[in-house]
Design an enzyme around this catalytic site. Sequence first.
Site, PDB file in Angstrom:
ATOM      1  N   TRP A 168       0.825  -1.209   0.000  1.00  0.00           N
ATOM      2  CA  TRP A 168       0.000   0.000   0.000  1.00  0.00           C
ATOM      3  C   TRP A 168       0.859   1.260   0.000  1.00  0.00           C
ATOM      4  O   TRP A 168       1.851   1.354   0.722  1.00  0.00           O
ATOM      5  CB  TRP A 168      -0.883   0.004   1.251  1.00  0.00           C
ATOM      6  N   ASN A 210       0.171   5.779  -0.069  1.00  0.00           N
ATOM      7  CA  ASN A 210      -0.747   6.897  -0.221  1.00  0.00           C
ATOM      8  C   ASN A 210       0.035   8.206  -0.347  1.00  0.00           C
ATOM      9  O   ASN A 210       0.861   8.328  -1.243  1.00  0.00           O
ATOM     10  CB  ASN A 210      -1.850   6.922   0.837  1.00  0.00           C
ATOM     11  N   ASP A 211      -0.187   9.178   0.503  1.00  0.00           N
ATOM     12  CA  ASP A 211       0.270  10.550   0.288  1.00  0.00           C
ATOM     13  C   ASP A 211       1.742  10.668  -0.107  1.00  0.00           C
ATOM     14  O   ASP A 211       2.616  10.068   0.527  1.00  0.00           O
ATOM     15  CB  ASP A 211       0.104  11.370   1.569  1.00  0.00           C
ATOM     16  N   SER A 239       1.827  12.126   7.388  1.00  0.00           N
ATOM     17  CA  SER A 239       2.304  13.048   6.359  1.00  0.00           C
ATOM     18  C   SER A 239       2.996  14.287   6.916  1.00  0.00           C
ATOM     19  O   SER A 239       2.799  14.666   8.070  1.00  0.00           O
ATOM     20  CB  SER A 239       1.136  13.478   5.468  1.00  0.00           C
TER      21      SER A 239
END
Length: 574
Positions: free
Chosen positions: A59, A61-62, A122
């Site tokens: 996985w 993401n950001d 993040s």
Amino acid sequence: MAISSACFFFFLCSLFLSHGVLELEASHHVDQNLQVSSTTPSKYQPYRTSYHFQPPKNWINDPNGPMVYRGIYHLMYQYNPKGAVWGNIVWAHSTSTDLVNWTPHDPAIYPSQPSDINGCWSGSTTIMPWGTPVILYTGINPQNQQVQNLAKPKNLSDPYLIEWVKLPNNPLMAPSSLNQINASSFRDPTTAWLGPDGTWRVLIGSKTDRRGLAILYRSKDFITWIKSQQPLHSAKDTGMWECPDFFPVLINSKLGVDTSTLGPDVKHVLKVSLDDTKYEYYTIGTYNPDKDIYVPDHGSVESDLGLRYDYGKFYASKTFFDSLKNRRILWGWLNESSIPADDIKKGWAGVQAIPRTIWLDKSGKQLVQWPIAEIEKLRGQQVHLPQQVLKGGLSLEVSGVTAAQADVVISFKVSDLGKAEVLDPSWTNPQVLCSKKSASVKGSVGPFGLLVLASEGLQEYTAVFYRIFKGQNKYVVLMCSDQSRSSLNNNNDKTNYGAFLDVDPVHEELSLRSLIDHSIVESFGGGGKAVIAARVYPTLAIDGKASLHVFNNGTENVKITTMSAWSMKKAQIS
């Protein structure tokens, strides 16, 4: 972790005076447990991309802390080293010399101290005036509170910045009963900027009830941060503001500038990612550095009418100033449209969009985006269609190109707009309108555009197209990305996306560029005035069985003025 005042002063001297590196805690070696994945990717991988960034498995993401240091581009991103679903988040790290081909490194930041033991979320990189990069990031502490931490490179002579050292007295910013910060909604620090008064500023995303907030902190030394009484900006009924980004753009120039730049030829952009809707909105406005207040001129985050970087599958974006080429570059996360069970089966989830150069449109009312020029080095065999009229109800297949891995550029001209459909005043939401009037719904002036990742017999296709409507005082151009027939697998999210395009079809051609990469269709309308990224998973239109078509499902003829398509080579991403 408590440290003596003498040690703390020594850290400040190291970071901000001598610009050297002082090792204040054990060397940040990678925990070998982080390199063990419970996910075994399927051997059959028709949806893996060839030139969009993604790691071999798991996985993501950001995008976090993108930057350029000593001629090397760095991309860090949220990553689960243990599987294809969200969790166990660390900052993965890759480097590049061209933003196209990437080399992976060990995670730059992972849980190792109380202030981030439950996750390293993040954040952003700030390049100090003397060139040292410093990261501010959100950690999750033992109480599951969101707090802000600092890390810096261990070895500044290493252009790849392999190892990072955390400040021992992290966190630097934390919720408390005194500052009335919501401990579960306090995350994602921006790149900091240095004001004319010699004070640093940084924004943290937050909310109070349903009011979204860009909380402002100030610091003289980048270590001791004081919360401002007022946020830089806020908006009611928007919920949590994630991944805020705040940066200057030049008026009447495509060049980018450093985040601390001020002046009469500068406007500012505030972008926020709305946790409630998973949409991003930006505004363009004026920043007053004396009062630390931002006032939007254009755009809104309170409604669907606001400005967006991307009207499709695009979230948690981050920009950085590329000092090598004096441009501002935008990264964004393209999450999956497949169900988690399918993600686990294929062994990965999430990719990054192609980096985009971003600048202020000459109108001053919106931003413009375009794929970085470096991506064109992957262009291979070119196919060109001659200028021609495409009659209503017809389509043309474009052969000779690898349709599942291509870069397509086309322009249209419509001579007769007299029969354009009248725009109903209630049609204010372009996404809803694109769902109502999909590519299969015959119109007057449009739909016309591209059918990509199309199967034989057109059982599957993704349509990227325009429709032109007659508004009250002008013609209105609608750009759509129609995923409704993208796959025979109905477990996928096949939402249609749409945007109104600020182009005058009477005097201007309608240009469209689509980057097609197996499970990605990333489309740029009007030279980058509107962008729509889609994730699709055809079951028939895979690899060599995919085809590309130009179509016109309107009654009125349209003219193809230019059309080129390139087969794209595979980037080196490992």
